[in-house]
Design an enzyme around this catalytic site. Structure first.
Site, PDB file in Angstrom:
ATOM      1  N   ARG A  50       0.849  -1.194   0.000  1.00 30.77           N
ATOM      2  CA  ARG A  50       0.000   0.000   0.000  1.00 30.77           C
ATOM      3  C   ARG A  50       0.876   1.231   0.000  1.00 30.77           C
ATOM      4  O   ARG A  50       1.877   1.285   0.707  1.00 30.77           O
ATOM      5  CB  ARG A  50      -0.865   0.022   1.254  1.00 30.77           C
ATOM      6  CG  ARG A  50      -1.912  -1.044   1.262  1.00 30.77           C
ATOM      7  CD  ARG A  50      -2.612  -1.031   2.604  1.00 30.77           C
ATOM      8  NE  ARG A  50      -3.447  -2.214   2.737  1.00 30.77           N
ATOM      9  CZ  ARG A  50      -3.969  -2.634   3.882  1.00 30.77           C
ATOM     10  NH1 ARG A  50      -3.720  -1.973   5.000  1.00 30.77           N
ATOM     11  NH2 ARG A  50      -4.722  -3.700   3.902  1.00 30.77           N
ATOM     12  N   ASP A  52       0.962   5.577   0.417  1.00 27.43           N
ATOM     13  CA  ASP A  52       0.229   6.712   0.978  1.00 27.43           C
ATOM     14  C   ASP A  52      -0.123   7.732  -0.097  1.00 27.43           C
ATOM     15  O   ASP A  52       0.386   7.675  -1.216  1.00 27.43           O
ATOM     16  CB  ASP A  52       1.099   7.408   2.041  1.00 27.43           C
ATOM     17  CG  ASP A  52       1.102   6.657   3.363  1.00 27.43           C
ATOM     18  OD1 ASP A  52       0.149   5.893   3.610  1.00 27.43           O
ATOM     19  OD2 ASP A  52       2.059   6.838   4.144  1.00 27.43           O
ATOM     20  N   ARG A 198      10.321   6.909   4.274  1.00 27.89           N
ATOM     21  CA  ARG A 198      10.337   8.371   4.364  1.00 27.89           C
ATOM     22  C   ARG A 198      11.021   8.839   5.653  1.00 27.89           C
ATOM     23  O   ARG A 198      11.703   9.872   5.667  1.00 27.89           O
ATOM     24  CB  ARG A 198       8.917   8.919   4.277  1.00 27.89           C
ATOM     25  CG  ARG A 198       8.308   8.755   2.884  1.00 27.89           C
ATOM     26  CD  ARG A 198       6.800   9.023   2.890  1.00 27.89           C
ATOM     27  NE  ARG A 198       6.499  10.314   3.472  1.00 27.89           N
ATOM     28  CZ  ARG A 198       5.292  10.667   3.939  1.00 27.89           C
ATOM     29  NH1 ARG A 198       4.285   9.808   3.888  1.00 27.89           N
ATOM     30  NH2 ARG A 198       5.106  11.866   4.440  1.00 27.89           N
TER      31      ARG A 198
END
Lengths: 256, 256
Positions: A50, A52, A198
């Site tokens: 998945r 974001d 990130r």
């Protein structure tokens, strides 16, 4: 029901992320609607990783079960014809057995993070790179990255809302490379925690621009404390670029 | 008046081309306004190679005369601050003598043409590549390209409205290379006729997909007849990527 593995590419900019959400346009919804558009029945997609909101994919892998068999070229071309105005494309399709599961069969996931490292702002890649003006020392950034490779408790580099069962992960690769004005970080792991890439990139960039030392990064990891994360890099520099599957898991079914 | 050489990058999509036009937004106008915005007087830019509407540049070179001297970092950063919402950036600035002229001092110009060669449509690069679905045989396309290299009358590959004095040009390089799904053509010449790169690319792609032979391309060149051009490739795959200057022409002025 025949199962198909699809490779999907998308610019994450206009979407709320991969996963279906009420009141927001997700990539999952766009692709599910496109497939329903040609096969005529509701479908459910399962993806390898998945992403974001704002995160891109050059090689997302999904599987889908259809009520009857189609030529793989037909699946690809018909799905693309049903999402002509979207920044999403089915790049390829192949038949697989029911033993294949896009998420559960995955053995390694690969991400690339793109940083534009110059004073001038981006022109072509405004929503596609993180613009960092301070000069990055790639050797220092790689040295900081090296402290994160291996089997660790990555609590520091995990979103507070992350739902993973354990913060322990084995980071197999974290490579920093300069290509002209661009600095790219390549990360590979069996799986990642929410916001892990990130969080790691945001932190090692602090080392690259000289604000943190390698020891600061190592200490942040050892602290196992989310508040010790240096910075969270923005989503629009991140690309899901590939998945490795267990050998044989994505073989086509035998023809009866 | 102090003269500066600037390297300018732009996504050509929202602009009417490089050159100033009434009733249309040109790249030239955007950059001239940005420079006037910080230096306070009207300026006139001269560029190495005018680009048509939709054509991009990663390395356009211009020169400009300012009424007083500035730090080159100031010119770059102030110009960029004055065009924050544009798909244009000044990448660098350097002082040059009045002997330097962005167009007249140029000895070689370089273009790259990008083709996305797969069935699935582009996602990231919708207005940045030419999408060709038929499989391209790069070796055949290179063979066709080779017939165009050298000193020729390029009337066949020249826009009918081209104002160049002569159709004779020396094409120094026309290289075709595959990088995954993408086929790139690199063209270098002292100067090009209007639409020459797009006309050559459109024609050699016909050889790459098997619709023309190398001999057809050679015959089209020899015919010196615009109606024999195979096809005009669309502007949005074309990038102006660099200029070579005569040695010493872009040296900084001596400090007095």
């Amino acid at each position: 029901m025949p199962r198909y593995k699809l490779v999907v590419e998308y610019d994450g900019t206009p979407y709320s992320g991969w996963q279906f959400q009420d009141n927001a346009r997700s990539v999952q919804e766009v692709v599910e609607r496109a497939i329903t558009g040609f096969c005529g029945h509701p479908v459910r997609l399962h993806c390898a990783g998945r992403t974001d909101a704002g995160v891109h994919a050059t090689h997302q892998v999904v599987h889908v079960d259809l009520e009857r068999a189609y030529r793989t070229d037909t699946i690809r071309d018909a799905a693309n014809a049903h999402m002509r105005d979207e920044a999403v494309a089915v790049v390829s399709a192949q038949p697989v057995t029911e033993a294949f599961h896009a998420r559960l069969s995955a053995r390694k996931r690969h991400y690339t993070y793109r940083i534009l490292n110059r004073m001038a702002p981006p022109t072509f890649d405004r929503e596609r790179v993180w613009h960092v003006r301070q000069p990055i020392d790639v050797a220092r950034m790689q040295e900081a990255a090296d402290t994160l490779v291996g089997h660790h408790d990555f609590t520091t580099f995990r979103a507070s809302q992350c739902q993973g069962r354990t913060p322990w992960k084995t980071l197999e690769r974290l490579c920093v490379e300069r290509r002209g004005d661009e600095v790219q970080v390549r990360a590979s792991s069996r799986s990642f925690l929410h916001n892990q890439v990130r969080s790691m990139v945001g932190t090692i960039v602090l080392a690259g621009i000289g604000r943190w030392t390698t020891e600061d990064v190592a200490a942040a990891l050892a602290a196992r404390d989310r508040t010790r994360c240096g910075a969270l890099a923005p989503p629009h520099g991140l690309y899901f670029v590939g998945v490795d599957y267990a050998e044989g898991s994505d073989v086509p079914p035998e023809v009866e």
